[in-house]
Design a protein around this motif. Sequence first.
Motif, PDB file in Angstrom:
ATOM      1  N   THR A 130       3.809  17.487  86.542  1.00 24.13           N
ATOM      2  CA  THR A 130       3.040  18.449  85.317  1.00 24.13           C
ATOM      3  C   THR A 130       3.216  19.894  85.664  1.00 24.13           C
ATOM      4  OG1 THR A 130       0.892  18.310  86.408  1.00 24.13           O
ATOM      5  CG2 THR A 130       1.121  16.419  84.999  1.00 24.13           C
ATOM      6  N   THR A 131       2.842  20.847  84.717  1.00 29.08           N
ATOM      7  CA  THR A 131       2.674  22.129  84.933  1.00 29.08           C
ATOM      8  C   THR A 131       1.696  22.428  84.252  1.00 29.08           C
ATOM      9  OG1 THR A 131       4.084  23.954  84.908  1.00 29.08           O
ATOM     10  CG2 THR A 131       4.146  22.637  82.904  1.00 29.08           C
ATOM     11  N   GLN A 132       0.988  24.046  84.559  1.00 29.86           N
ATOM     12  CA  GLN A 132       0.176  24.737  83.853  1.00 29.86           C
ATOM     13  C   GLN A 132       0.698  26.086  83.487  1.00 29.86           C
ATOM     14  OE1 GLN A 132      -3.042  23.901  86.749  1.00 29.86           O
ATOM     15  NE2 GLN A 132      -4.269  23.965  85.344  1.00 29.86           N
ATOM     16  N   LEU A 133       0.384  26.446  82.444  1.00 22.88           N
ATOM     17  CA  LEU A 133       0.843  27.627  81.788  1.00 22.88           C
ATOM     18  C   LEU A 133       0.010  28.870  82.401  1.00 22.88           C
ATOM     19  CD1 LEU A 133       1.756  26.804  78.038  1.00 22.88           C
ATOM     20  CD2 LEU A 133       3.224  27.066  80.184  1.00 22.88           C
ATOM     21  N   THR A 134       0.331  30.031  82.857  1.00 21.46           N
ATOM     22  CA  THR A 134      -0.395  30.882  83.502  1.00 21.46           C
ATOM     23  C   THR A 134      -0.616  32.060  82.732  1.00 21.46           C
ATOM     24  OG1 THR A 134       1.641  31.917  84.623  1.00 21.46           O
ATOM     25  CG2 THR A 134       0.079  30.318  85.970  1.00 21.46           C
ATOM     26  N   GLU A 135       0.229  32.361  81.720  1.00 18.48           N
ATOM     27  CA  GLU A 135       0.143  33.622  80.736  1.00 18.48           C
ATOM     28  C   GLU A 135      -1.001  33.494  79.872  1.00 18.48           C
ATOM     29  OE1 GLU A 135       2.735  31.587  80.808  1.00 18.48           O
ATOM     30  OE2 GLU A 135       4.514  32.542  81.788  1.00 18.48           O
ATOM     31  N   SER A 136      -1.594  34.517  79.555  1.00 16.80           N
ATOM     32  CA  SER A 136      -2.777  34.764  78.357  1.00 16.80           C
ATOM     33  C   SER A 136      -2.294  34.383  77.048  1.00 16.80           C
ATOM     34  CB  SER A 136      -3.436  36.008  78.633  1.00 16.80           C
ATOM     35  OG  SER A 136      -4.077  36.381  79.871  1.00 16.80           O
ATOM     36  N   PHE A 137      -3.011  33.872  76.485  1.00 20.67           N
ATOM     37  CA  PHE A 137      -2.422  33.648  74.798  1.00 20.67           C
ATOM     38  C   PHE A 137      -2.304  34.779  73.999  1.00 20.67           C
ATOM     39  CE2 PHE A 137      -3.902  33.144  70.291  1.00 20.67           C
ATOM     40  CZ  PHE A 137      -2.975  32.261  70.163  1.00 20.67           C
ATOM     41  N   ASN A 138      -1.172  35.101  73.424  1.00 17.26           N
ATOM     42  CA  ASN A 138      -0.737  36.084  72.848  1.00 17.26           C
ATOM     43  C   ASN A 138       0.039  35.761  71.520  1.00 17.26           C
ATOM     44  OD1 ASN A 138       0.473  38.566  71.971  1.00 17.26           O
ATOM     45  ND2 ASN A 138       1.964  38.695  73.302  1.00 17.26           N
ATOM     46  N   GLY A 139      -1.187  35.911  70.363  1.00 14.81           N
ATOM     47  CA  GLY A 139      -0.920  35.371  69.182  1.00 14.81           C
ATOM     48  C   GLY A 139       0.357  36.419  68.552  1.00 14.81           C
ATOM     49  N   SER A 140       0.401  37.386  69.029  1.00 16.17           N
ATOM     50  CA  SER A 140       1.598  38.318  68.267  1.00 16.17           C
ATOM     51  C   SER A 140       2.783  37.640  68.249  1.00 16.17           C
ATOM     52  CB  SER A 140       1.484  39.573  69.086  1.00 16.17           C
ATOM     53  OG  SER A 140       1.925  39.547  70.008  1.00 16.17           O
ATOM     54  N   VAL A 141       3.424  36.704  69.263  1.00 18.37           N
ATOM     55  CA  VAL A 141       4.606  36.187  69.427  1.00 18.37           C
ATOM     56  C   VAL A 141       4.721  35.167  68.207  1.00 18.37           C
ATOM     57  CG1 VAL A 141       4.805  36.737  71.770  1.00 18.37           C
ATOM     58  CG2 VAL A 141       3.808  34.393  70.966  1.00 18.37           C
ATOM     59  N   LEU A 142       3.754  34.902  67.504  1.00 17.17           N
ATOM     60  CA  LEU A 142       3.931  33.846  66.428  1.00 17.17           C
ATOM     61  C   LEU A 142       4.152  34.441  65.244  1.00 17.17           C
ATOM     62  CD1 LEU A 142       0.706  31.401  67.565  1.00 17.17           C
ATOM     63  CD2 LEU A 142       3.273  31.104  67.955  1.00 17.17           C
ATOM     64  N   LYS A 143       3.931  35.655  64.966  1.00 16.59           N
ATOM     65  CA  LYS A 143       4.147  36.355  63.648  1.00 16.59           C
ATOM     66  C   LYS A 143       5.414  36.010  62.974  1.00 16.59           C
ATOM     67  CE  LYS A 143       4.042  41.027  61.474  1.00 16.59           C
ATOM     68  NZ  LYS A 143       3.394  40.404  60.275  1.00 16.59           N
ATOM     69  N   ASP A 144       5.176  35.533  61.845  1.00 21.93           N
ATOM     70  CA  ASP A 144       6.538  35.202  60.909  1.00 21.93           C
ATOM     71  C   ASP A 144       7.167  33.797  61.335  1.00 21.93           C
ATOM     72  OD1 ASP A 144       6.188  37.279  59.471  1.00 21.93           O
ATOM     73  OD2 ASP A 144       7.408  38.672  60.600  1.00 21.93           O
ATOM     74  N   LYS A 145       6.733  33.189  62.421  1.00 21.19           N
ATOM     75  CA  LYS A 145       7.050  31.871  62.848  1.00 21.19           C
ATOM     76  C   LYS A 145       6.689  30.725  61.735  1.00 21.19           C
ATOM     77  CE  LYS A 145       9.174  33.391  66.768  1.00 21.19           C
ATOM     78  NZ  LYS A 145      10.618  32.915  67.083  1.00 21.19           N
ATOM     79  N   VAL A 146       7.578  29.888  61.771  1.00 19.89           N
ATOM     80  CA  VAL A 146       7.361  28.542  60.742  1.00 19.89           C
ATOM     81  C   VAL A 146       6.842  27.477  61.402  1.00 19.89           C
ATOM     82  CG1 VAL A 146       7.813  27.366  58.994  1.00 19.89           C
ATOM     83  CG2 VAL A 146       8.776  29.626  58.953  1.00 19.89           C
ATOM     84  N   MET A 147       5.631  26.959  61.398  1.00 21.45           N
ATOM     85  CA  MET A 147       5.207  25.741  62.108  1.00 21.45           C
ATOM     86  C   MET A 147       4.520  24.739  61.230  1.00 21.45           C
ATOM     87  SD  MET A 147       2.373  25.978  65.224  1.00 21.45           S
ATOM     88  CE  MET A 147       1.113  26.353  64.255  1.00 21.45           C
ATOM     89  N   VAL A 148       4.976  23.386  61.532  1.00 18.88           N
ATOM     90  CA  VAL A 148       4.434  22.314  60.967  1.00 18.88           C
ATOM     91  C   VAL A 148       3.612  21.320  62.067  1.00 18.88           C
ATOM     92  CG1 VAL A 148       5.143  20.356  59.875  1.00 18.88           C
ATOM     93  CG2 VAL A 148       6.274  22.263  59.196  1.00 18.88           C
ATOM     94  N   VAL A 149       2.473  21.103  61.678  1.00 25.55           N
ATOM     95  CA  VAL A 149       1.479  20.197  62.510  1.00 25.55           C
ATOM     96  C   VAL A 149       1.270  18.987  61.784  1.00 25.55           C
ATOM     97  CG1 VAL A 149      -0.485  20.119  63.993  1.00 25.55           C
ATOM     98  CG2 VAL A 149       0.717  22.393  63.725  1.00 25.55           C
ATOM     99  N   PHE A 150       1.924  17.945  62.323  1.00 21.58           N
ATOM    100  CA  PHE A 150       1.582  16.407  61.789  1.00 21.58           C
ATOM    101  C   PHE A 150       0.221  16.288  62.483  1.00 21.58           C
ATOM    102  CE2 PHE A 150       6.021  16.913  61.247  1.00 21.58           C
ATOM    103  CZ  PHE A 150       6.050  16.435  59.555  1.00 21.58           C
ATOM    104  N   GLY A 151      -0.819  15.574  61.779  1.00 15.78           N
ATOM    105  CA  GLY A 151      -2.031  15.406  62.285  1.00 15.78           C
ATOM    106  C   GLY A 151      -2.738  16.641  62.400  1.00 15.78           C
ATOM    107  N   GLY A 152      -2.674  17.816  61.663  1.00 10.37           N
ATOM    108  CA  GLY A 152      -3.206  18.972  61.933  1.00 10.37           C
ATOM    109  C   GLY A 152      -4.407  19.367  61.045  1.00 10.37           C
ATOM    110  N   THR A 153      -5.030  18.303  60.249  1.00  9.80           N
ATOM    111  CA  THR A 153      -6.238  18.364  59.495  1.00  9.80           C
ATOM    112  C   THR A 153      -7.588  18.288  60.318  1.00  9.80           C
ATOM    113  OG1 THR A 153      -5.882  16.370  58.886  1.00  9.80           O
ATOM    114  CG2 THR A 153      -4.894  17.918  57.429  1.00  9.80           C
ATOM    115  N   SER A 154      -7.482  17.893  61.727  1.00 10.67           N
ATOM    116  CA  SER A 154      -8.898  18.155  62.411  1.00 10.67           C
ATOM    117  C   SER A 154      -8.424  18.048  63.918  1.00 10.67           C
ATOM    118  CB  SER A 154      -9.450  16.650  62.058  1.00 10.67           C
ATOM    119  OG  SER A 154      -8.707  15.559  62.633  1.00 10.67           O
ATOM    120  N   GLY A 155      -9.411  18.488  64.341  1.00  5.44           N
ATOM    121  CA  GLY A 155      -9.246  18.450  65.904  1.00  5.44           C
ATOM    122  C   GLY A 155      -8.395  19.506  66.402  1.00  5.44           C
ATOM    123  N   ILE A 156      -7.702  19.446  67.476  1.00 10.02           N
ATOM    124  CA  ILE A 156      -6.669  20.376  67.997  1.00 10.02           C
ATOM    125  C   ILE A 156      -5.706  20.739  67.012  1.00 10.02           C
ATOM    126  CG2 ILE A 156      -5.116  20.755  70.005  1.00 10.02           C
ATOM    127  CD1 ILE A 156      -6.545  18.458  71.497  1.00 10.02           C
TER     128      ILE A 156
END
Length: 461
Positions: free
Chosen positions: A240-266
């Motif tokens: 396993t691994t752990q991510l060390t960087e802080s969350f940077n929402g700016s990298v998501l700008k204009d990205k297209v994402m689909v989340v299956f099961g994305g209507t509740s929880g995580i």
Amino acid sequence: MDDKKNIAIILAGGVGSRLGLDKPKQFLKVAGKTVLEHTVDVFQKHEKIDEIAIVMHGNYLDIAEQMVATNHWTKVKKILNGGSERYESSLSAIRAYEDMQKEIGNLQLIFHDSVRPLVSPKIITDVIEALNTYDAVDVAVPAVDTIITVNQEQHTIEDIPKRAKLNRGQTPQGFKYETIATAYEKAMQDKHFAVTDDCGIVLKYFPETPIYVVAGEERNAKLTYPEDIYLFDKLFQLKTTQLTESFNGSVLKDKVMVVFGGTSGIGADMVNLANQAGAHAYACSRRNHNVDIRDRSAVDKFLQDIYAKHKRIDYIVDSAAILNKEPLMHLDDATIDTIIGINYRGMVNISIAAYPYLQESKGCLLHFTSSSYTRGRSNYALYSSTKAAVVNFVQALAEEWEPEGIRVNCINPQRTKTPMRVQNFGIEPEGSLLQSETVAKEALKALEANITGEVIDIKLM
């Protein structure tokens, strides 16, 4: 601005005599790749490593050259002929970089055993950061067993040193170029030279230089004996691994994402956070858009619609899962089919449907596992077994799709407060669970991380 140049020296000159094999142990296959490939991959992907040199026996240089081409190791700039002894391989690398040191200075050499393929990015980072203060850095873990010194002729104990100060050395070992070069220059003038590693050479021949010790990890083990092969295979499965960087929402700008099961929880939190950051994030489920992931045609249709709107899809996430906390014999056939269909077949359907879009965008596919994947638990027989399958599936698919530039990872969150968990466990003590938004932020970070085939742990701090 940091003008230091970090050179990873992968010492692969061993012939594997202790394994009793007809080929060096660095060429043994573990978890789908050779040990050497696993090792070099870690340094290739590390953002603080500028260049890599592989040092190995002259009989195998052509194999290394082929690996560099096949694996697209862009950081490997030298494949050097090593010697029969470890120190000869280290010295070969030192001399190979002598002109570069004269030309640009500030070289830092990071020596690592090729047969320690489970070295973590964190250890490499810690060694490099320690070189900001020290000229020589080692890696070690505390000795947990009692150490004894033995009279070799009489086979009796001579001494039992105090364990508190005893540590087991590992690699990588890092040095400022001038430090290790000077130590070797002095060592080569000693007719009675006998040292087993590079820090030992600095300690003996450049004793005025303090050697800082970075905390190692038990899993950063060395492949030495035949039985180690089976242990390493299991360690890679559970890696396993752990991510060390802080969350940077700016990298998501204009990205297209689909989340299956994305209507509740995580999944729902991922969609909300991504949209707040300027992404185009879409959630679907059986309740929303009537997408049942057990039906691949429904998955295909939803992705086609999103692609028609944006002409690209960067990230596809599968956060859908079903947990029934009941004994297996209490479940009817319909419930069993639903759990397996959503948790396993749904994962397969989403992955197959995602392939052409992520191949085009060089994007990321993200699945979710569970802490129960390492060992099946009572009343979780179907859930934990399907989550174990997620890990094996992701590890295999990452290897298949890496040449296409597609990253495939899975998130392994500790117990998290979600509607599904509340439904099965009721109200639990505050502070004992992760918040779903915390997990969502880590999952969004994973979408941009330069890793593939990883199980990403998210734990309570």
